[in-house]
Scaffold this motif. Structure first.
Motif: not given
Length: 451
Positions: A167, A180, A185-190, A195, A202-203
């Motif tokens: 990622q 998600g 859509e699933q989140a890949t950044a928070f 990171h 999913r989380e």
């Protein structure tokens, strides 16, 4: 049938045992598929999430076993049946009074009947997981199950570490085909200091929760390979940055040691081993974590910045504040709103267009089934702890304290994250129930999986 035409694996085995062996092999294979399926939270086959398909498969397997083999009920399932019965009475009783279907959030992922069915499906699959695990343990497959749990945990942790860098660096990763948790859509950044690893979930917090059982199970691994298993899973756990998972591990181990003699050599050795594993993982974390600012990869500082406000101002200072405020403003319910219905009320109260989680099993059960249902749940959860802790061998067997630690860790995590008892917790409950019952059938067929 002459012995010569029997398959090699069954030659010399009495004919009446061949069916048992076949069922055992099928049961172990089913467990492997089910446990692997619990780790595929980010994926779906068409409109069906992989975890839903895993649940249906498990129900089918256990249903066939019960019809054909009459598998015994695990200790505690009687209390669980009473809890589910009460939950059904409350839920359908409430439906006669209020139009919960009309109150569904407009962007809910499923219509009300399916939404409600999935809630009860989660309850049934918990019982099915307990039943399957308890039966396999009685048949002498503990060693095989524990080995598979550890290996699956290591593989998933290694995959999570790869996906972490994929990622960040734009490498290939398996497409995330499930919606998600926030819809879309699933989140890949928070919004976090570094990171976070989320692996096949999913989380990040879902990965952390799932890793608790395999991580503690690795402490019972025999041989030098155990350090590899423990190390890989510890690194993946820290990369999630999940306060819930990390504190669950620490609190679970502390509770398990207190219930045993914390000053005996074995307990001290276990505590030192976990401390060494976490220390090494922290060192590796410092090299691997991809930060978002100056000193962003300092995990201790990140956790401290989150914990101190909670200690000073309570859970109202956490990212769970809205749920805690909602519960604090409502009178203590004696009966509850019903399974799933309580979440609809919560979503309406918060003005949410999607389904909302209580982020706590205890809050969810209290709101859904009232004080009566919560009392049943607490009795269910306490049974294996009380049964195992009072046994003398709990203080002597080096594999039992890590198992207890995993279980107590989940009880802590249920406070601040998971609002349902997931399938992986059903596996853990089955392990605990068998140990608490005194390992019934442990000597039968000479622990075939260890042979």
């Amino acid at each position: 049938m002459p012995e010569a035409v029997l398959p090699r694996a069954t030659a010399g085995v009495p004919l009446e045992r061949i069916g048992v062996a076949t069922y055992d092999r099928a049961g172990v294979m089913a467990f492997r598929l089910v446990f692997a399926g619990t780790a595929l939270g980010a994926y779906a086959l068409g409109p069906f999430p992989a975890q839903w398909l895993t649940q249906f498969f498990l129900l089918g397997v256990v249903g066939l076993l019960m019809l054909d083999r009459g598998v015994p009920a695990a200790p505690g399932l009687g209390v669980f049946a009473a809890f589910v019965g009460w939950a059904a009475i409350v839920t359908f009783g409430r439906l006669m009074l209020f139009p919960y279907g009309a109150w569904m959030p407009p962007l809910a992922s499923a219509p009300y009947p399916i939404y409600l069915a999935l809630r009860f499906l989660a309850l049934l699959t918990f019982a099915a997981a307990v039943t399957l695990v308890y039966w396999l343990l009685r048949e002498g497959h503990r060693a095989a199950l524990m080995r598979y749990i550890v290996w699956t945990g290591t593989v998933c942790a290694a995959a999570a570490i790869y996906i972490y860098f994929a990622q960040v660096n734009g490498w290939w990763e398996p497409g995330r085909t499930r919606m998600g948790t926030g819809g879309g859509e699933q989140a890949t950044a928070f919004a976090y200091a570094f990171h976070r690893a989320m692996g096949t979930f999913r989380e990040p917090s879902h990965l952390a929760e799932w890793l608790v059982l395999p991580l503690f199970a690795s402490f019972g691994w025999r041989g030098r390979g155990r350090y590899v298993h423990t190390g890989v899973m510890s690194v993946a756990m820290l990369l999630t940055g999940s306060l819930t998972g990390i504190l669950g591990i620490v609190a679970g181990l502390a509770g398990a040691l207190v219930l045993s003699n914390p000053f005996r050599p074995g307990a001290l050795k276990l505590a030192l081993r976990l401390s060494a594993a976490l220390a090494l993982a922290m060192v590796l974390f410092g090299f691997l974590a991809v930060g978002r600012g100056e000193n962003a990869a300092d995990l201790v500082e990140v956790i401290t910045d989150r914990v101190v406000p909670i200690l000073e101002g309570g859970m109202g200072q956490s990212n769970r504040s809205s749920t805690f405020e909602y519960m604090a403003e409502r009178p203590l319910p004696f009966v509850g709103e019903g399974v799933g219905n309580a979440n609809i009320r919560l979503a309406n109260s918060l003005g949410s267009d999607i389904s909302v989680s209580f982020l706590s099993l205890y809050f969810n059960v209290l709101s859904s089934t009232g004080v009566v249902g919560l009392a049943m749940l607490l009795a269910l959860l306490a049974l294996p702890v009380a049964g195992l802790a009072r046994q003398r061998r709990y203080r002597k067997d080096p594999e039992l304290v890590p198992l207890m630690a995993a279980y107590l860790g989940w009880l802590v995590m249920f406070t601040v994250h998971s609002e349902e008892m997931p399938l992986v917790f059903g596996v853990l409950y089955g392990l605990m129930a068998w140990e608490a019952a005194g390992r019934p059938g442990a000597g039968r067929r000479a622990e075939v999986a260890a042979g």
